[in-house]
Design a protein around this motif. Sequence first.
Motif, PDB file in Angstrom:
ATOM      1  N   LYS A  92      15.044   5.791  -6.979  1.00 27.21           N
ATOM      2  CA  LYS A  92      13.767   5.448  -6.355  1.00 27.21           C
ATOM      3  C   LYS A  92      13.034   6.712  -5.944  1.00 27.21           C
ATOM      4  CE  LYS A  92      13.857   0.931  -4.460  1.00 27.21           C
ATOM      5  NZ  LYS A  92      14.177   0.093  -3.314  1.00 27.21           N
ATOM      6  N   GLU A  93      13.777   7.671  -5.418  1.00 29.23           N
ATOM      7  CA  GLU A  93      13.134   8.933  -5.033  1.00 29.23           C
ATOM      8  C   GLU A  93      12.638   9.675  -6.268  1.00 29.23           C
ATOM      9  OE1 GLU A  93      16.107  10.966  -2.765  1.00 29.23           O
ATOM     10  OE2 GLU A  93      16.107   9.350  -1.274  1.00 29.23           O
ATOM     11  N   LYS A  94      13.477   9.696  -7.303  1.00 32.12           N
ATOM     12  CA  LYS A  94      13.125  10.450  -8.503  1.00 32.12           C
ATOM     13  C   LYS A  94      11.944   9.840  -9.237  1.00 32.12           C
ATOM     14  CE  LYS A  94      17.229  12.986  -9.931  1.00 32.12           C
ATOM     15  NZ  LYS A  94      16.787  14.359 -10.219  1.00 32.12           N
ATOM     16  N   PHE A  95      11.904   8.500  -9.286  1.00 30.24           N
ATOM     17  CA  PHE A  95      10.880   7.835 -10.085  1.00 30.24           C
ATOM     18  C   PHE A  95       9.780   7.202  -9.254  1.00 30.24           C
ATOM     19  CE2 PHE A  95      14.456   8.192 -12.891  1.00 30.24           C
ATOM     20  CZ  PHE A  95      13.886   8.533 -14.104  1.00 30.24           C
ATOM     21  N   LEU A  96       9.867   7.380  -7.940  1.00 29.95           N
ATOM     22  CA  LEU A  96       8.828   6.907  -7.023  1.00 29.95           C
ATOM     23  C   LEU A  96       8.449   5.456  -7.232  1.00 29.95           C
ATOM     24  CD1 LEU A  96       6.445   9.950  -7.582  1.00 29.95           C
ATOM     25  CD2 LEU A  96       8.080   9.728  -5.698  1.00 29.95           C
ATOM     26  N   GLY A  97       9.412   4.618  -7.445  1.00 30.24           N
ATOM     27  CA  GLY A  97       9.031   3.216  -7.583  1.00 30.24           C
ATOM     28  C   GLY A  97      10.212   2.319  -7.853  1.00 30.24           C
ATOM     29  N   GLU A  98       9.926   1.058  -8.026  1.00 27.53           N
ATOM     30  CA  GLU A  98      10.974   0.065  -8.192  1.00 27.53           C
ATOM     31  C   GLU A  98      11.462  -0.007  -9.635  1.00 27.53           C
ATOM     32  OE1 GLU A  98      12.196  -2.538  -6.121  1.00 27.53           O
ATOM     33  OE2 GLU A  98      11.310  -1.739  -4.282  1.00 27.53           O
ATOM     34  N   LYS A 116      19.030   4.359  -4.811  1.00 28.98           N
ATOM     35  CA  LYS A 116      18.267   5.131  -3.820  1.00 28.98           C
ATOM     36  C   LYS A 116      17.770   6.442  -4.449  1.00 28.98           C
ATOM     37  CE  LYS A 116      20.391   4.271   0.295  1.00 28.98           C
ATOM     38  NZ  LYS A 116      21.447   4.784   1.171  1.00 28.98           N
TER      39      LYS A 116
END
Length: 457
Positions: free
Chosen positions: A412-418, A409
């Motif tokens: 995902k926020e840090k790297f803005l993606g899957e 989680k």
Amino acid sequence: MEKGCIYCGESKDLSKSDIIPDALTNAKIINPNVCRVEHNNKFSDLFEDEVISKLAIITNELDIKSSKSKRYSSYEVKIKVAGVEYATKISSETELFGSNKKMRSVDGKYLIGQIDEIRKIKAANDTNINVVDINQIEIDKIVKIDLPVFFSQAMYRMVAKIAFEWYCLNNEVNNKINSFEPIIQFITNGTGNDLVTIVSNREVYDLINKTMDFGSHTLLAYVGKDNSVNVLVSLFGMAIYNIRICNSVIDECKNNVLFQNLTLDAKRIQFKFDTFEGFVNNLKDSFIEIEVGNRFTAMMPKDMTDTTLQYQLAYATNYPLFQSYLQCISEPDEKTISLIKKYMEEILQSSAITIRGLKRFVKEHFKSFDEEIILNPKGTNKKAMFMFYLLFIIGQSNGDIRNLLDLNKVLKEKFLGETISISDEVSFRLNDEIFATADYPYIILKGAREIDSWDYE
Ligand SMILES: [Zn+2]
């Protein structure tokens, strides 16, 4: 019918064969109808061991551990320290300068090791010892990867064995069937031509790598336009083989729409149908049409929990590709080599974030939990850097990140993606973030302790 070996019909001493060798997967699948001595044990010596040892760097990087030897496989590596080249065999980078290990340089003129160990050598003195701080210099690591193995007879026989045993398992074949004689001959003696070919369409590699989990194996059966039975075997998404199991569909084997995916965290996703028509009808039945607004309709799965549907859709839409447009070659060509290289690089440069991988990293880098690690600001190992970064953010979270789910989680926020790909640029950014924090060694240690306490899922 009495049970017998699917290769020779022998009914005595049947054993469980690992369809995919244990050292190449974390997800075991077994065929119980293979005689022990002649057709289970012997295959290891005949072709499996060769492939396993040549793929050691891949399985090692993917955290696949043979359950028999209980360790990660070791691979050959050359390193360059202060302009001198050394060759050694390791199963983890942390072993390079392990406790009392000494390495001789390729030219035979130098020894490298921990300073206390080197001082013990009689001829060593201040005039011929050169002290280097490995945390402050860049160490080049060169691993030679054996590309020809993908086009070797050993590999072809191994994937043929995987395809054949898997196909038999899914059709409850529990004795020898004469129609399989050509493929049996190829696996057991290496005779016969073009039963195994390597797929060279870029779109097939892209399809597999887009649809399947990182580093997973995929097995898939289809019936060709000429009524032949074929199995596609994708190893790690890196090399894809077509194996011709039989020249035509036979009465004993009704199930010819087969699919199985085996992931790094030992998940198995599979479906099994008899004919393509039956499969497609069932697939159509799995969806209901719903109205969206008053001009559009959309398809909705009836069973939202059926995780195989996306794989069924991919199989159905690409069936014509398998049947009519596969480009299969048996000798290496430039295009196929570059495809394999591309996906191999992806595997070597990416990491699947798994509990197994994280725990292994912690175990290898923190022998005890009372010593902080100072990172090398000039380090070039992007993968290790990324792992330290994970420990860093876990440590920083002060216990808020408690498992893999929490970690994903935050990522995902840090790297803005899957998917996170660690380019040089990203790597520099992570580096900067870590080194900007004065007590980073303490935070990283905290993160390591945290992971050590996590449970396997
Ligand atoms: Zn046998």
